[in-house]
Design a protein around this motif. Structure first.
Motif, PDB file in Angstrom:
ATOM      1  N   VAL A   4       0.828  -1.207   0.000  1.00 26.42           N
ATOM      2  CA  VAL A   4       0.000   0.000   0.000  1.00 26.42           C
ATOM      3  C   VAL A   4       0.863   1.258   0.000  1.00 26.42           C
ATOM      4  N   ALA A   5       0.356   2.298  -0.638  1.00 27.11           N
ATOM      5  CA  ALA A   5       0.950   3.634  -0.570  1.00 27.11           C
ATOM      6  C   ALA A   5      -0.064   4.582   0.055  1.00 27.11           C
ATOM      7  N   VAL A   6       0.433   5.527   0.825  1.00 28.05           N
ATOM      8  CA  VAL A   6      -0.422   6.552   1.432  1.00 28.05           C
ATOM      9  C   VAL A   6       0.078   7.914   0.965  1.00 28.05           C
ATOM     10  N   ILE A   7      -0.812   8.698   0.387  1.00 26.87           N
ATOM     11  CA  ILE A   7      -0.491  10.043  -0.092  1.00 26.87           C
ATOM     12  C   ILE A   7      -1.174  11.045   0.819  1.00 26.87           C
ATOM     13  N   GLY A   8      -0.385  11.831   1.547  1.00 25.20           N
ATOM     14  CA  GLY A   8      -0.958  12.822   2.461  1.00 25.20           C
ATOM     15  C   GLY A   8       0.140  13.572   3.186  1.00 25.20           C
ATOM     16  N   VAL A   9      -0.263  14.529   3.994  1.00 24.43           N
ATOM     17  CA  VAL A   9       0.680  15.328   4.783  1.00 24.43           C
ATOM     18  C   VAL A   9       1.198  14.472   5.929  1.00 24.43           C
ATOM     19  N   TYR A  10       2.529  14.334   6.000  1.00 23.94           N
ATOM     20  CA  TYR A  10       3.117  13.429   6.975  1.00 23.94           C
ATOM     21  C   TYR A  10       4.345  14.067   7.605  1.00 23.94           C
ATOM     22  N   GLY A  11       4.422  14.019   8.929  1.00 22.68           N
ATOM     23  CA  GLY A  11       5.588  14.546   9.617  1.00 22.68           C
ATOM     24  C   GLY A  11       5.277  14.797  11.082  1.00 22.68           C
ATOM     25  N   THR A  12       6.260  15.343  11.787  1.00 17.59           N
ATOM     26  CA  THR A  12       6.089  15.699  13.185  1.00 17.59           C
ATOM     27  C   THR A  12       6.510  17.144  13.382  1.00 17.59           C
ATOM     28  N   GLY A  13       6.029  17.755  14.461  1.00 21.11           N
ATOM     29  CA  GLY A  13       6.371  19.141  14.746  1.00 21.11           C
ATOM     30  C   GLY A  13       5.168  20.054  14.624  1.00 21.11           C
ATOM     31  N   PRO A  14       5.363  21.357  14.827  1.00 23.46           N
ATOM     32  CA  PRO A  14       4.251  22.312  14.866  1.00 23.46           C
ATOM     33  C   PRO A  14       3.425  22.398  13.592  1.00 23.46           C
ATOM     34  N   ASP A  15       4.025  22.088  12.430  1.00 21.50           N
ATOM     35  CA  ASP A  15       3.294  22.170  11.168  1.00 21.50           C
ATOM     36  C   ASP A  15       2.447  20.932  10.887  1.00 21.50           C
ATOM     37  N   PHE A  16       2.474  19.967  11.778  1.00 19.89           N
ATOM     38  CA  PHE A  16       1.798  18.696  11.519  1.00 19.89           C
ATOM     39  C   PHE A  16       0.824  18.343  12.644  1.00 19.89           C
ATOM     40  N   THR A  17       0.080  19.353  13.081  1.00 20.07           N
ATOM     41  CA  THR A  17      -0.889  19.152  14.159  1.00 20.07           C
ATOM     42  C   THR A  17      -2.331  19.317  13.690  1.00 20.07           C
ATOM     43  N   THR A  18      -2.537  19.512  12.380  1.00 19.55           N
ATOM     44  CA  THR A  18      -3.890  19.634  11.845  1.00 19.55           C
ATOM     45  C   THR A  18      -4.566  18.271  11.830  1.00 19.55           C
ATOM     46  N   GLY A  19      -5.883  18.292  11.664  1.00 14.38           N
ATOM     47  CA  GLY A  19      -6.618  17.036  11.595  1.00 14.38           C
ATOM     48  C   GLY A  19      -6.131  16.143  10.466  1.00 14.38           C
ATOM     49  N   GLN A  20      -5.799  16.740   9.316  1.00 14.37           N
ATOM     50  CA  GLN A  20      -5.300  15.966   8.186  1.00 14.37           C
ATOM     51  C   GLN A  20      -3.982  15.282   8.519  1.00 14.37           C
ATOM     52  N   ALA A  21      -3.040  16.050   9.086  1.00 11.73           N
ATOM     53  CA  ALA A  21      -1.716  15.498   9.380  1.00 11.73           C
ATOM     54  C   ALA A  21      -1.775  14.412  10.449  1.00 11.73           C
ATOM     55  N   VAL A  22      -2.578  14.639  11.485  1.00 16.81           N
ATOM     56  CA  VAL A  22      -2.688  13.651  12.562  1.00 16.81           C
ATOM     57  C   VAL A  22      -3.312  12.361  12.047  1.00 16.81           C
ATOM     58  N   LYS A  23      -4.355  12.491  11.228  1.00 15.80           N
ATOM     59  CA  LYS A  23      -5.023  11.293  10.704  1.00 15.80           C
ATOM     60  C   LYS A  23      -4.091  10.513   9.789  1.00 15.80           C
ATOM     61  N   CYS A  24      -3.338  11.214   8.965  1.00 14.66           N
ATOM     62  CA  CYS A  24      -2.385  10.558   8.071  1.00 14.66           C
ATOM     63  C   CYS A  24      -1.300   9.841   8.875  1.00 14.66           C
ATOM     64  N   PHE A  25      -0.793  10.509   9.907  1.00 18.79           N
ATOM     65  CA  PHE A  25       0.239   9.929  10.771  1.00 18.79           C
ATOM     66  C   PHE A  25      -0.266   8.648  11.437  1.00 18.79           C
ATOM     67  N   GLU A  26      -1.473   8.728  11.990  1.00 22.07           N
ATOM     68  CA  GLU A  26      -2.053   7.567  12.673  1.00 22.07           C
ATOM     69  C   GLU A  26      -2.256   6.401  11.701  1.00 22.07           C
ATOM     70  N   LEU A  27      -2.767   6.702  10.504  1.00 20.03           N
ATOM     71  CA  LEU A  27      -3.034   5.657   9.514  1.00 20.03           C
ATOM     72  C   LEU A  27      -1.744   4.969   9.071  1.00 20.03           C
ATOM     73  N   ILE A  28      -0.721   5.760   8.764  1.00 19.87           N
ATOM     74  CA  ILE A  28       0.541   5.190   8.295  1.00 19.87           C
ATOM     75  C   ILE A  28       1.164   4.283   9.346  1.00 19.87           C
ATOM     76  N   HIS A  29       1.188   4.738  10.584  1.00 15.84           N
ATOM     77  CA  HIS A  29       1.819   3.930  11.628  1.00 15.84           C
ATOM     78  C   HIS A  29       1.024   2.670  11.919  1.00 15.84           C
ATOM     79  N   TRP A  30      -0.282   2.726  11.793  1.00 17.17           N
ATOM     80  CA  TRP A  30      -1.075   1.505  11.980  1.00 17.17           C
ATOM     81  C   TRP A  30      -0.805   0.527  10.834  1.00 17.17           C
ATOM     82  N   LEU A  31      -0.752   1.010   9.596  1.00 17.20           N
ATOM     83  CA  LEU A  31      -0.470   0.148   8.454  1.00 17.20           C
ATOM     84  C   LEU A  31       0.919  -0.477   8.560  1.00 17.20           C
ATOM     85  N   GLN A  32       1.889   0.307   9.027  1.00 15.48           N
ATOM     86  CA  GLN A  32       3.237  -0.236   9.202  1.00 15.48           C
ATOM     87  C   GLN A  32       3.248  -1.347  10.252  1.00 15.48           C
ATOM     88  N   GLY A  33       2.451  -1.159  11.294  1.00 16.83           N
ATOM     89  CA  GLY A  33       2.361  -2.199  12.313  1.00 16.83           C
ATOM     90  C   GLY A  33       1.712  -3.469  11.798  1.00 16.83           C
TER      91      GLY A  33
END
Length: 357
Positions: A4-33
């Protein structure tokens, strides 16, 4: 070939606290697990307008090398990424799924028939609330499903019903912009203190201050500096710890694109009751007096009364804390994404207006 590939805003830090970034982060880490790091391709769309050709190449490579592609574009990127995905999925015979953040998609598609055709051609479109599915069905889409927002984390916090130490901490955790109800939140706490006849509640505000609201927010803080504290930006993943230290989350938003707010999920996982404005889809998350409190749309007097009531009624507060704990399990990533993966990644390619949760 990767899974699978995930296309979205991904990262950590102050620029990655929006709903989009958090959801993308959560999804990617769950898929990796679930599938392993090597099976998950990450295409980071952060700042894509500054590097459009590099991102185009990365998206094409994702469709070439991955069985399934999941899109998480923000509203301004939908008109670019969805049509591109429709073309590439046909060229490379891949499965493409669009995970929506917020509650705005049906309104956009109603005004853009060509974009609606592109969205209809995807293998699945996943919105956060059942009524959003109904809105898409009303437009003729047959590939919509309900995928609630989700959280993988949770903290063990004690019942926060010892209100002897004053002032009690009330929290707003969101982007700092007018439509998120920041001014309403300040007024609610001011009124509650007035009703209690003293300095009972202190408002802590967390989040990124948007440029268009910076001056107003500065004046708001200064005018109410005796009980308002701006605490800056926290990294994604710190929300629950912050909320766990607070008595209550205040959610006064009237933002038109509000869907299934991640902040409410953070309140559930931290077992911190929310007092929320009756706006958009909030009643599909919060059940009044079971896992939170809801006040009539922008009725600040009633909101202040609810804050005072919650402070005085320990039995009610304990019941809401328990309700938050129950709701947190309902929206856990293992529950929500497990069923999503079974349908979108491990099973059928085509979604037929069904519920994932």
């Amino acid at each position: 070939m990767k899974k699978v590939a995930v296309i979205g805003v991904y990262g950590t830090g102050p620029d990655f606290t929006t709903g989009q970034a958090v959801k993308c982060f959560e999804l990617i880490h769950w898929l990796q697990g679930r599938y392993g790091d090597r099976e998950v391709e990450i295409v980071n769309s952060y700042g894509w307008k500054r590097k459009p050709f590099a991102l185009l190449f990365a998206v094409i490579r994702a469709f070439m090398t991955c069985e399934t592609v999941i899109l998480l574009p923000a509203p301004h990127g939908v008109k670019v990424f969805v049509p591109l995905a429709c073309i590439l999925k046909k060229w490379f015979h891949r499965s493409a799924h669009y995970v929506v953040i917020g509650g705005w998609l049906a309104h956009m598609l109603a005004d853009h028939p060509l974009l609606k055709r592109c969205v209809s051609a995807l293998d699945g479109v996943y919105v956060e609330i059942p009524s959003m599915v109904e809105a898409l069905e009303a437009l003729g889409l047959q590939n919509a499903a309900c995928l609630p927002n989700f959280r993988s984390r949770g903290v063990e916090s004690p019942l926060k019903i010892d209100t002897q130490a004053l002032p009690v901490k009330v929290c707003i955790y969101s982007r700092i912009v007018k439509e998120k109800g920041i001014e309403d939140g300040v007024e609610i706490v001011r009124l509650a203190n007035e009703k209690m006849g003293g300095f009972f509640f202190e408002l802590e505000i967390y989040g990124k201050v948007e440029a268009e609201f910076e001056r107003e927010f500065g004046k708001l803080k200064e005018k109410n500096r005796n009980f308002v504290r701006y605490q800056g930006i926290r990294n994604a993943g710190e929300e629950e710890q912050v909320l766990a230290s607070c008595f209550v989350l205040l959610f006064p938003s009237y933002y038109k694109g509000e869907g299934m707010p991640g902040t409410i999920l953070d309140a559930f996982t931290s077992r911190t009751p929310a007092i929320a404005n009756d706006w958009n889809y909030i009643r599909e998350m919060i059940v009044h007096e079971e896992n939170g409190l809801i006040y009539p749309f922008r009725d600040l007097e009633t909101a202040a009364e609810e804050l005072c009531r919650l402070y005085a009624d320990k039995e009610l507060y304990g019941r809401l804390v328990k309700g938050c704990e129950i709701s947190a399990k309902q929206y856990s990533s293992d529950v929500v994404l497990g069923r999503f993966a079974e349908m979108a990644l491990d099973g059928k390619k085509k979604c037929k207006t069904k519920r994932v949760e």
